[in-house]
Design a protein around this motif. Structure first.
Motif, mmCIF file in Angstrom:
data_model
loop_
_atom_site.group_PDB
_atom_site.id
_atom_site.type_symbol
_atom_site.label_atom_id
_atom_site.label_comp_id
_atom_site.label_asym_id
_atom_site.label_seq_id
_atom_site.Cartn_x
_atom_site.Cartn_y
_atom_site.Cartn_z
ATOM 1 N N VAL A 71 -44.184 20.783 -1.529
ATOM 2 C CA VAL A 71 -43.007 21.563 -1.919
ATOM 3 C C VAL A 71 -43.416 22.943 -2.418
ATOM 4 C CG1 VAL A 71 -41.127 21.686 -3.602
ATOM 5 C CG2 VAL A 71 -41.539 19.582 -2.346
ATOM 6 N N SER A 72 -44.485 23.028 -3.187
ATOM 7 C CA SER A 72 -44.948 24.336 -3.666
ATOM 8 C C SER A 72 -45.345 25.238 -2.508
ATOM 9 C CB SER A 72 -46.135 24.161 -4.606
ATOM 10 O OG SER A 72 -45.736 23.483 -5.774
ATOM 11 N N THR A 73 -45.946 24.659 -1.471
ATOM 12 C CA THR A 73 -46.313 25.439 -0.300
ATOM 13 C C THR A 73 -45.078 25.921 0.445
ATOM 14 O OG1 THR A 73 -48.337 24.149 -0.090
ATOM 15 C CG2 THR A 73 -47.651 25.404 1.833
ATOM 16 N N VAL A 74 -44.104 25.035 0.646
ATOM 17 C CA VAL A 74 -42.881 25.400 1.370
ATOM 18 C C VAL A 74 -42.095 26.454 0.592
ATOM 19 C CG1 VAL A 74 -40.660 24.527 2.202
ATOM 20 C CG2 VAL A 74 -42.744 23.244 2.646
ATOM 21 N N LEU A 75 -42.112 26.372 -0.732
ATOM 22 C CA LEU A 75 -41.378 27.343 -1.547
ATOM 23 C C LEU A 75 -41.973 28.749 -1.477
ATOM 24 C CD1 LEU A 75 -40.490 25.266 -4.732
ATOM 25 C CD2 LEU A 75 -38.943 26.041 -2.939
ATOM 26 N N THR A 76 -43.209 28.881 -0.987
ATOM 27 C CA THR A 76 -43.807 30.210 -0.844
ATOM 28 C C THR A 76 -43.476 30.856 0.501
ATOM 29 O OG1 THR A 76 -45.879 29.328 0.032
ATOM 30 C CG2 THR A 76 -45.735 29.625 -2.365
ATOM 31 N N PHE A 77 -42.961 30.084 1.454
ATOM 32 C CA PHE A 77 -42.592 30.629 2.765
ATOM 33 C C PHE A 77 -41.339 31.478 2.642
ATOM 34 C CE2 PHE A 77 -44.509 26.691 5.025
ATOM 35 C CZ PHE A 77 -45.781 27.194 4.840
ATOM 36 N N PRO A 78 -41.142 32.425 3.564
ATOM 37 C CA PRO A 78 -39.900 33.213 3.546
ATOM 38 C C PRO A 78 -38.679 32.304 3.724
ATOM 39 C CG PRO A 78 -41.504 34.212 5.022
ATOM 40 C CD PRO A 78 -42.064 32.894 4.606
ATOM 41 N N ALA A 79 -37.635 32.599 2.977
ATOM 42 C CA ALA A 79 -36.445 31.736 2.986
ATOM 43 C C ALA A 79 -35.793 31.698 4.358
ATOM 44 C CB ALA A 79 -35.453 32.223 1.933
ATOM 45 N N TRP A 80 -35.771 32.846 5.059
ATOM 46 C CA TRP A 80 -35.131 32.870 6.370
ATOM 47 C C TRP A 80 -35.883 32.012 7.368
ATOM 48 C CZ3 TRP A 80 -38.239 34.702 10.226
ATOM 49 C CH2 TRP A 80 -39.280 35.558 9.858
ATOM 50 N N LEU A 81 -37.196 31.904 7.210
ATOM 51 C CA LEU A 81 -38.001 31.085 8.114
ATOM 52 C C LEU A 81 -37.770 29.598 7.853
ATOM 53 C CD1 LEU A 81 -40.285 31.264 10.277
ATOM 54 C CD2 LEU A 81 -41.875 30.986 8.387
ATOM 55 N N VAL A 82 -37.704 29.234 6.575
ATOM 56 C CA VAL A 82 -37.532 27.829 6.205
ATOM 57 C C VAL A 82 -36.164 27.313 6.654
ATOM 58 C CG1 VAL A 82 -37.414 26.222 4.250
ATOM 59 C CG2 VAL A 82 -39.129 28.017 4.277
ATOM 60 N N LEU A 83 -35.161 28.160 6.667
ATOM 61 C CA LEU A 83 -33.829 27.735 7.099
ATOM 62 C C LEU A 83 -33.605 27.963 8.589
ATOM 63 C CD1 LEU A 83 -31.680 29.037 4.129
ATOM 64 C CD2 LEU A 83 -32.457 26.715 4.553
ATOM 65 N N GLY A 84 -34.190 28.994 9.153
ATOM 66 C CA GLY A 84 -33.932 29.358 10.542
ATOM 67 C C GLY A 84 -34.566 28.425 11.555
ATOM 68 N N VAL A 85 -35.809 28.052 11.343
ATOM 69 C CA VAL A 85 -36.502 27.200 12.309
ATOM 70 C C VAL A 85 -35.847 25.817 12.413
ATOM 71 C CG1 VAL A 85 -38.703 26.077 12.839
ATOM 72 C CG2 VAL A 85 -38.666 28.469 12.150
ATOM 73 N N PRO A 86 -35.594 25.139 11.301
ATOM 74 C CA PRO A 86 -34.872 23.861 11.434
ATOM 75 C C PRO A 86 -33.451 24.046 11.976
ATOM 76 C CG PRO A 86 -35.877 24.001 9.282
ATOM 77 C CD PRO A 86 -36.024 25.339 9.915
ATOM 78 N N GLY A 87 -32.820 25.162 11.640
ATOM 79 C CA GLY A 87 -31.472 25.415 12.139
ATOM 80 C C GLY A 87 -31.445 25.544 13.647
ATOM 81 N N ILE A 88 -32.409 26.266 14.209
ATOM 82 C CA ILE A 88 -32.492 26.395 15.664
ATOM 83 C C ILE A 88 -32.771 25.037 16.303
ATOM 84 C CG2 ILE A 88 -33.900 27.370 17.533
ATOM 85 C CD1 ILE A 88 -34.205 29.869 15.758
ATOM 86 N N PHE A 89 -33.666 24.267 15.713
ATOM 87 C CA PHE A 89 -33.997 22.949 16.254
ATOM 88 C C PHE A 89 -32.793 22.009 16.190
ATOM 89 C CE2 PHE A 89 -35.769 18.622 15.762
ATOM 90 C CZ PHE A 89 -36.375 18.522 17.012
#
Length: 108
Positions: A71-89
């Motif tokens: 979770v700490s690693t994921v929280l450092t990623f850009p927010a648009w990337l964390v939401l956009g990639v799963p959203g496209i999938f």
């Protein structure tokens, strides 16, 4: 019905990701440098209490230390990337599965 839900959820996530990338782009133009807001910063800005409660919840789980690292690693990623990639999938999973019929020009 399930495809409709997947399409709606995917479109919603991609829409939020686009809003977040526009915000980061605007900040980048103002700062004259590339600015990417992490998911942790965005979550803290929106509702810091829920992030703290989420981390407390993870700490009480059996695999808490491992989950905390992920979770700490994921929280450092850009927010648009964390939401956009799963959203496209997810939107891709909800697409209509039409069989494409190819017509030759002489059949028209």
């Amino acid at each position: 019905m399930m495809r409709l839900i997947l399409r709606l959820l995917g479109t919603w996530l991609v829409g939020i990701a686009l809003i977040l990338i526009i915000i980061d782009g605007t900040k980048s133009l103002g700062a004259n440098d590339i600015v990417m807001t992490s998911l942790g910063d965005t979550w803290t800005l929106l509702h810091a209490d829920s992030l703290a409660r989420f981390r407390e919840f993870l700490a009480t789980r059996f695999f808490g230390p491992v989950l905390e690292i992920v979770v700490s690693t994921v929280l450092t990623f850009p927010a648009w990337l964390v939401l956009g990639v799963p959203g496209i999938f997810i939107a891709w999973l909800g697409r209509s599965r039409r069989v494409r019929v190819f017509v030759r020009q002489d059949q028209l």
